[in-house]
Design an enzyme around this catalytic site. Structure first.
Site, PDB file in Angstrom:
ATOM      1  N   VAL A  16       0.963  -1.158   0.081  1.00 52.23           N
ATOM      2  CA  VAL A  16       0.063  -0.042   0.209  1.00 52.23           C
ATOM      3  C   VAL A  16       0.938   1.272  -0.024  1.00 52.23           C
ATOM      4  CG1 VAL A  16      -1.614   1.226   1.367  1.00 52.23           C
ATOM      5  CG2 VAL A  16      -2.015  -1.088   1.144  1.00 52.23           C
ATOM      6  N   GLU A 150      -7.595   2.503   2.453  1.00 55.86           N
ATOM      7  CA  GLU A 150      -7.409   2.076   1.067  1.00 55.86           C
ATOM      8  C   GLU A 150      -7.976   0.898   0.636  1.00 55.86           C
ATOM      9  OE1 GLU A 150      -5.105   3.850  -1.074  1.00 55.86           O
ATOM     10  OE2 GLU A 150      -6.206   2.256  -2.307  1.00 55.86           O
ATOM     11  N   PHE A 151      -8.480   1.028  -0.669  1.00 54.29           N
ATOM     12  CA  PHE A 151      -9.278   0.049  -1.191  1.00 54.29           C
ATOM     13  C   PHE A 151      -8.532  -0.595  -2.336  1.00 54.29           C
ATOM     14  CE2 PHE A 151     -12.045   2.907   0.741  1.00 54.29           C
ATOM     15  CZ  PHE A 151     -12.802   2.257   1.428  1.00 54.29           C
ATOM     16  N   LYS A 203     -14.321   0.561   5.417  1.00 50.74           N
ATOM     17  CA  LYS A 203     -13.288  -0.525   5.142  1.00 50.74           C
ATOM     18  C   LYS A 203     -13.730  -1.880   5.435  1.00 50.74           C
ATOM     19  CE  LYS A 203      -9.470  -2.080   3.124  1.00 50.74           C
ATOM     20  NZ  LYS A 203      -9.308  -2.384   1.915  1.00 50.74           N
ATOM     21  N   CYS A 259      -5.519  -9.362   3.111  1.00 48.48           N
ATOM     22  CA  CYS A 259      -6.774  -8.453   3.441  1.00 48.48           C
ATOM     23  C   CYS A 259      -7.832  -9.265   3.889  1.00 48.48           C
ATOM     24  CB  CYS A 259      -7.094  -7.441   2.403  1.00 48.48           C
ATOM     25  SG  CYS A 259      -5.714  -6.308   2.293  1.00 48.48           S
TER      26      CYS A 259
HETATM   27  N1  LIG Z   1      -2.042  -5.127   0.636  1.00 49.15           N
HETATM   28  C1  LIG Z   1      -3.301  -4.580   0.188  1.00 49.15           C
HETATM   29  O1  LIG Z   1      -3.774  -5.158  -0.824  1.00 49.15           O
HETATM   30  C2  LIG Z   1      -3.979  -4.007   1.022  1.00 49.15           C
HETATM   31  C3  LIG Z   1      -5.165  -3.171   0.576  1.00 49.15           C
HETATM   32  C4  LIG Z   1      -5.614  -2.183   1.323  1.00 49.15           C
HETATM   33  C5  LIG Z   1      -5.448  -1.962   2.485  1.00 49.15           C
HETATM   34  N2  LIG Z   1      -4.234  -2.652   3.120  1.00 49.15           N
HETATM   35  C6  LIG Z   1      -3.821  -2.269   4.700  1.00 49.15           C
HETATM   36  O2  LIG Z   1      -2.814  -1.507   4.397  1.00 49.15           O
HETATM   37  C7  LIG Z   1      -1.809  -1.759   5.486  1.00 49.15           C
HETATM   38  C8  LIG Z   1      -0.495  -2.049   5.048  1.00 49.15           C
HETATM   39  O3  LIG Z   1      -0.616  -3.308   4.196  1.00 49.15           O
HETATM   40  P1  LIG Z   1       0.626  -3.996   3.212  1.00 49.15           P
HETATM   41  O4  LIG Z   1       0.152  -4.971   2.431  1.00 49.15           O
HETATM   42  O5  LIG Z   1       1.082  -2.606   2.414  1.00 49.15           O
HETATM   43  O6  LIG Z   1       1.810  -4.352   4.242  1.00 49.15           O
HETATM   44  P2  LIG Z   1       3.289  -4.824   4.070  1.00 49.15           P
HETATM   45  O7  LIG Z   1       3.552  -5.630   5.009  1.00 49.15           O
HETATM   46  O8  LIG Z   1       3.686  -4.942   2.655  1.00 49.15           O
HETATM   47  O9  LIG Z   1       4.030  -3.254   4.328  1.00 49.15           O
HETATM   48  C9  LIG Z   1       4.084  -2.675   5.521  1.00 49.15           C
HETATM   49  C10 LIG Z   1       5.538  -2.015   5.649  1.00 49.15           C
HETATM   50  O10 LIG Z   1       5.451  -1.202   6.863  1.00 49.15           O
HETATM   51  C11 LIG Z   1       6.779  -1.251   7.373  1.00 49.15           C
HETATM   52  N3  LIG Z   1       6.742  -0.839   8.799  1.00 49.15           N
HETATM   53  C12 LIG Z   1       6.480  -1.550   9.754  1.00 49.15           C
HETATM   54  N4  LIG Z   1       6.409  -0.849  10.937  1.00 49.15           N
HETATM   55  C13 LIG Z   1       6.990   0.410  10.661  1.00 49.15           C
HETATM   56  C14 LIG Z   1       7.260   1.565  11.275  1.00 49.15           C
HETATM   57  N5  LIG Z   1       7.185   1.500  12.560  1.00 49.15           N
HETATM   58  N6  LIG Z   1       7.836   2.606  10.474  1.00 49.15           N
HETATM   59  C15 LIG Z   1       7.827   2.513   9.266  1.00 49.15           C
HETATM   60  N7  LIG Z   1       7.840   1.510   8.536  1.00 49.15           N
HETATM   61  C16 LIG Z   1       7.165   0.231   9.368  1.00 49.15           C
HETATM   62  C17 LIG Z   1       7.293  -2.603   7.064  1.00 49.15           C
HETATM   63  O11 LIG Z   1       8.750  -2.753   7.065  1.00 49.15           O
HETATM   64  C18 LIG Z   1       6.614  -2.917   5.672  1.00 49.15           C
HETATM   65  O12 LIG Z   1       7.459  -2.423   4.697  1.00 49.15           O
HETATM   66  C19 LIG Z   1      -2.309  -3.146   6.443  1.00 49.15           C
HETATM   67  O13 LIG Z   1      -3.146  -2.307   7.125  1.00 49.15           O
HETATM   68  C20 LIG Z   1      -3.357  -3.415   5.234  1.00 49.15           C
HETATM   69  O14 LIG Z   1      -4.393  -4.174   5.881  1.00 49.15           O
HETATM   70  C21 LIG Z   1      -3.603  -3.431   2.257  1.00 49.15           C
END
Ligand SMILES: NC(=O)c1ccc[n+]([C@@H]2O[C@H](COP(=O)([O-])OP(=O)(O)OC[C@H]3O[C@@H](n4cnc5c(N)ncnc54)[C@H](O)[C@@H]3O)[C@@H](O)[C@H]2O)c1
Length: 428
Positions: A16, A150-151, A203, A259
């Site tokens: 995201v 985010e969607f 969401k 998700c």
């Molecule tokens: N992946 C999807 O399709 C999607 C879609 C919509 C919403 N979301 C939501 O978005 C959020 C992120 O999902 P994602 O899939 O991108 O996760 P991800 O695990 O791919 O990425 C998370 C990132 O955050 C970093 N991180 C962790 N702690 C941190 C800190 N204290 N400071 C800075 N960086 C830090 C990690 O190192 C990692 O790079 C989640 O809550 C998820 O539910 C994800």
């Protein structure tokens, strides 16, 4: 254009965060990206993209002058007022969302009267209120807070960011909410501006509804199998009703990914913690778990015992066009097959590296054809386009058995049958 656009920060450069950063950079914003993962930041600084997401690499390359990567928060705080939070919120053992990364971000903020946290991470309803209390209690009451869920979908994430069905902004009506609305204005998307709790619930409810649709059509598929109807025909006939719609009426091996499983479970837990038993979601989760295992029964029907049999999994990622293996159906399938004494071979065009970290005792191959060599049965787990184009006659030459279970109803069954396979899909 970049001169007039608001510089922003993105904290967390995963699926995201990176897409949000690239998307806003495409719109002309300077974006200051921060992550605690030093290796990831080093990769990004070298111009390497740590995840597979179509178009993302090209976008980051195109916008590289506006994208800044660091493990330090200070440059982001200096340049940007709006700090988008996109850290992970994985499930805990109880099924609640683990908010430790979110709280780590909140804790790392210095007192400020000119910054706002903009929450992109998916969080339980009430998180915004509790962060507000936390900020106030720690002398950081000057911080603003906006919920901006985010969607996007992995596999078409950048496209989804740039062409969203809607933008949801939950805030208290201060400068920060106005600034986030302004930021998204060029996308000309429908705007839902609301209170923070409602934005958080939109969401969770949206994901729970989509997951419900999937479990519903999977149950219809299972009844179709028992009664002789073809679920593909049924889904088409249902979906053309505009009140129902065609999306997410695709029967298969159940939903996975980072998700749906966690968000459905988090909403169920949130309801339970608030004194309400969300019966429907309990069933949605159970149906999904059972659905992944139905393939085992199909294999046993054709092969008898699985002890000593070789089963090839075609595709491992939780869906096509991603390398994301989180909660992928392939993980459950491989483990169940191994527990039943089968030898598991596998091929995925993109997700092998991630899969190797999570799957043990599986033999990985470099192509579908190689993976099929000597197999007693093949199972299509992920709808990678290349599987639709396989030369099934050629595949039939290298397998030991001719059983093909299409877990995504994605293969042309007639072609596979013409090549000598016993073809079985889901619900037909
Ligand atoms: N992946 C999807 O399709 C999607 C879609 C919509 C919403 N979301 C939501 O978005 C959020 C992120 O999902 P994602 O899939 O991108 O996760 P991800 O695990 O791919 O990425 C998370 C990132 O955050 C970093 N991180 C962790 N702690 C941190 C800190 N204290 N400071 C800075 N960086 C830090 C990690 O190192 C990692 O790079 C989640 O809550 C998820 O539910 C994800």
């Amino acid at each position: 254009m970049s001169g007039q656009r608001e510089p922003i920060a993105v904290i967390g450069t995963g699926y995201v965060g990176l897409v949000t950063a690239a998307g806003f950079a495409e719109l002309g914003n300077e974006v200051w990206c921060v992550d605690v993962d030093a290796d990831k930041i080093a990769q990004l600084e070298r111009g390497e993209i740590p995840i597979y997401e179509p178009g993302l690499g090209e976008s980051i390359e195109r916008c590289k002058d506006r994208l800044h990567f660091s493990t330090e928060l200070a440059p982001a705080l200096e340049h940007a007022r709006l700090l988008f939070v996109a850290v992970g919120t994985p499930p805990t053992y109880s099924g609640d969302a683990d908010l430790s990364a979110v709280h780590a971000v909140v804790d790392s903020m210095p007192p400020s009267d000119r910054h706002a946290l903009v929450m992109k991470s998916t969080v339980p309803v009430g998180t915004g209120a509790s962060i507000r209390r936390e900020l106030d209690a720690r002398g950081k009451g000057g911080f603003s807070y906006v919920s901006c869920p985010e969607f996007l979908k992995e596999g078409s994430a950048l496209e989804d960011f740039l062409h969203p069905d809607r933008v949801v902004v939950g805030d208290v009506g201060d400068w920060a909410g106005d600034a986030v609305v302004e930021l998204y204005a060029p996308l000309e998307a429908s705007l839902v501006r609301t209170d923070i709790a409602s934005a958080e619930m939109i969401k969770l409810a949206a994901n729970a509804f989509l997951a419900t649709k999937i479990s519903f059509i999977n149950e219809i598929a299972n009844v179709c199998e028992a009664t002789g109807a073809d679920v593909q025909e049924v889904a088409r006939g249902m979906g053309l009703d505009r009140r129902i719609g065609t999306h997410f009426l695709r029967p298969g091996l159940g939903f996975g990914g980072s998700c749906f499983p966690k968000d459905v479970s988090a909403l169920k837990q949130l309801a339970g913690n608030s004194g309400y038993h969300f019966q429907l979601l309990t069933a949605v989760i159970e149906v999904n778990e059972l659905q992944k295992r139905r393939v085992i029964a199909k294999l046993q029907k054709h092969l008898g015992t699985l002890v000593g049999k070789t089963v090839t999994l075609l595709g491992l990622a939780f869906k096509a066009n991603t390398d994301d293996m989180r909660e992928a159906s392939s993980l459950v399938l491989a483990a169940r097959l191994q527990a039943d004494g089968a030898r598991v071979r596998a091929y995925d065009p993109i997700a092998e590296e991630e899969a190797r970290k999570l799957m043990h005792g599986v033999e990985f191959a470099d192509s579908a054809l190689e993976a099929a060599k000597g197999a007693d049965a093949l199972v299509v787990v992920t709808e990678w386009p290349e599987f639709a184009d396989l030369d099934w006659a050629r595949v039939a030459e290298v397998t030991s058995g001719r059983i093909l279970i299409d877990g995504r109803n994605f293969i042309d069954g007639a072609k596979a049958q013409a090549a000598g396979f016993v073809y079985e899909g889901i619900g037909r």
